[in-house]
Each structure stands twice: as structure tokens, then as C-alpha cells.
Write an enzyme that holds these catalytic residues in place. Structure first.
Site, PDB file in Angstrom:
ATOM      1  N   GLN A 140      35.961  39.505  26.519  1.00  0.00           N
ATOM      2  CA  GLN A 140      35.999  39.157  27.939  1.00  0.00           C
ATOM      3  C   GLN A 140      37.310  38.487  28.344  1.00  0.00           C
ATOM      4  O   GLN A 140      37.644  38.428  29.529  1.00  0.00           O
ATOM      5  CB  GLN A 140      34.843  38.208  28.284  1.00  0.00           C
ATOM      6  N   HIS A 148      44.189  36.551  36.586  1.00  0.00           N
ATOM      7  CA  HIS A 148      43.448  36.251  37.808  1.00  0.00           C
ATOM      8  C   HIS A 148      43.098  34.768  37.896  1.00  0.00           C
ATOM      9  O   HIS A 148      43.305  34.124  38.930  1.00  0.00           O
ATOM     10  CB  HIS A 148      42.173  37.093  37.838  1.00  0.00           C
ATOM     11  N   LYS A 202      25.704  45.298  39.004  1.00  0.00           N
ATOM     12  CA  LYS A 202      26.935  44.714  38.462  1.00  0.00           C
ATOM     13  C   LYS A 202      28.188  45.435  38.941  1.00  0.00           C
ATOM     14  O   LYS A 202      29.165  44.809  39.366  1.00  0.00           O
ATOM     15  CB  LYS A 202      26.882  44.716  36.938  1.00  0.00           C
ATOM     16  N   GLN A 209      35.062  43.445  45.127  1.00  0.00           N
ATOM     17  CA  GLN A 209      36.371  42.859  44.856  1.00  0.00           C
ATOM     18  C   GLN A 209      37.492  43.809  45.248  1.00  0.00           C
ATOM     19  O   GLN A 209      38.518  43.382  45.797  1.00  0.00           O
ATOM     20  CB  GLN A 209      36.470  42.474  43.381  1.00  0.00           C
TER      21      GLN A 209
END
Length: 281
Positions: A140, A148, A202, A209
Site C-alpha cells: 500500500q 499524495h 471501492k 477522486q
């Protein structure tokens, strides 16, 4: 005057003439030093110190901490959306040109405080990555994730220190709205596997975004062709960052959902073909 003295003198002059005196004494706003220290520590821990520390350890069970953290982020995101609406975006702000109101009027101060709270939230969101490291979810911790989470506090600090209101706050308003959905998803996921059936949406978070970055780019790009009392450099910065994030998140979406779907379809076709051949035999 030495080169260093010249740079320091220029920095002091810039801060004295360009920054907002209303926010100069607010927590973590006065100078970039504290934020730089936080971000350097964050990156060092997530890239080097954290993985080395966890190498021979079992992942930490942080379910309760993550549940509370996600709940707080949802509440804060709802608060920021409400304050963004009341501070200007539902109360007189123009979507085409909105200068910063540097006065001490209640509405102007309300938006300034909302910008500061948004900045604080961007710092607390660094815990997302810390949790990944402590849970040994190294897959991840990508470039997209680190970039970001590092850039957003920088942009938020610029807003809190120099432009706590006006045109650029649309980014924070939309971002907070999306974070309501995003941290609600994380909150449900942290409740346990029995809630997985409610997490079918999800990929739609990434779509939201992507839509966010398109809106922010258009919102800032159109300002290039207008006379507005708002810094063109900030418009350019927000616009280019929106494009870059659009590219990064678009690549993530394609890799995670589009290619994965194509691979699954190819496997299904291949299996069906094999089964058909077996039946023919």
C-alpha cells in the site's frame, strides 16, 4: 551581504509582505519549519526506519485505533464540508473568480479557520501510511500514496499561511466531501470481514477522486483567462498538481480495475475453452 544572508533577508521580506497576519500565530502555520520536520520524519519512517523496525516483527493489531481514527476523519470531513459551505461556497463565493477576503469579518474568519482545520487534517492523515507500515502492508506504500500524502499538507500550509480563503478553497471543500465517502469506506472495512458485502463501491471512490481532479483543473485553468485578484502562480500550481494527480490516479485505476478485469475475463475464457475441449473428448 553573503549569499545566505541575502536568501534569509528575502525570505523574511516575503513572509512579512505576502503572508496573512491573521493566521501567523496559529498552530504549525507561522513558518514552514515544523511542517518540513514532520514530513521529513514521516518519509524517513515510512521508507526506511519503519520497514527496518518491522522486518522481524509480527504486524501490529491496530483495529481499534484505526476504527477510532477513521470515525474521527469522517466527522472532521463533514465539519469541513459544512464550514466550506457556510464560509463561502454556499454563501456568496464565485466559482469563476473569488479573491481572498483578508478582513476580520465573521465570514472571512470562518473560512480562514476552516482552511487551518483542513491543514491540520492533512497532517493527521499521514497516519494512514504509518498504519500501513506497522501492519506490514508494504504494497500500500506506493509512490502515489507517499507523494499524495506529502504534497497535500504542503498545499494546505500555503493556503493557511498566505491564502486562507478565496478561489483555492474549492479544492479543500471537494476533497473533504470525497473524504467523507473514503473514510466511511475505511470505517466499515475496519469493523471486520462480516461487512465486506457492503464494500462493493471501492472502485467508485477512485472515480470520485478522478472527477475531483478534473473539476480542480478546470476551475483553475479558466482563471488564466480572467482578471482576478488571486495569485496566478497558485492557480498554475493547483492546476498542474491536479493534472499530475489525474495521471497518477488514472494509472492506478487502470492497473487495479481495468487490467484486473481483463485478466479475470481472459482466465474465464481460457477455463471455459479447456472445459469445452474436455467435454468434446
Amino acid at each position: 551581504m553573503s549569499g545566505l544572508d541575502y536568501i534569509l533577508d528575502g525570505y523574511r521580506h516575503f513572509m512579512e509582505t505576502k503572508s496573512d497576519p491573521r493566521t501567523s500565530e496559529w498552530l504549525l502555520v507561522g513558518s514552514p519549519g515544523p511542517l518540513i520536520t514532520i514530513l521529513v520524519t514521516y518519509l524517513y519512517f515510512c521508507i526506511s526506519a519503519g520497514p527496518r523496525y518491522m522486518k522481524d516483527r509480527k504486524p501490529y493489531d491496530l483495529r481499534n485505533a484505526i476504527l477510532v481514527y477513521n470515525a474521527i476523519q469522517v466527522v472532521m470531513s463533514v465539519f469541513l464540508v459544512y464550514e466550506g459551505l457556510q464560509g463561502g461556497w454556499f454563501n456568496g463565493y464565485s466559482f469563476t473568480c473569488q479573491p481572498v477576503d483578508y478582513s476580520s469579518k465573521p465570514q472571512a474568519m470562518r473560512m480562514a479557520k476552516a482552511v487551518w482545520w483542513y491543514y491540520i487534517c492533512k497532517i493527521t492523515e499521514l497516519l494512514d501510511t504509518v498504519f500501513f507500515v506497522l501492519r506490514k502492508k508494504s504494497n500500500q506504500v506506493s509512490f502515489l500514496h507517499l507523494y499524495h500524502h506529502s504534497m497535500m499538507p504542503v498545499c494546505a500550509w500555503i493556503g493557511a499561511r498566505f491564502l486562507p480563503g478565496g478561489h483555492g478553497t474549492l479544492l479543500g471543500f471537494i476533497n473533504s466531501f470525497i473524504h467523507i465517502a473514503m473514510y466511511s469506506y475505511y470505517l466499515l472495512a475496519s469493523l471486520g470481514p462480516q461487512y465486506q458485502k457492503y464494500l462493493w463501491w471501492k472502485k467508485h471512490l477512485t472515480r470520485l477522486q478522478l472527477a475531483q481532479f478534473c473539476i480542480i483543473f478546470i476551475h483553475n485553468f479558466q482563471m488564466i483567462f480572467r482578471q482576478c485578484n488571486y495569485p496566478q502562480f497558485i492557480v498554475f500550481l493547483l492546476g498542474t498538481q491536479a493534472l499530475f494527480f489525474l495521471y497518477l490516479f488514472g494509472a492506478f485505476y487502470k492497473k487495479t480495475y481495468t487490467k484486473k478485469k481483463q485478466t479475470q475475463e481472459a482466465v474465464t475464457v481460457n477455463n471455459n475453452t479447456k472445459n469445452g475441449k474436455l467435454k468434446d473428448m
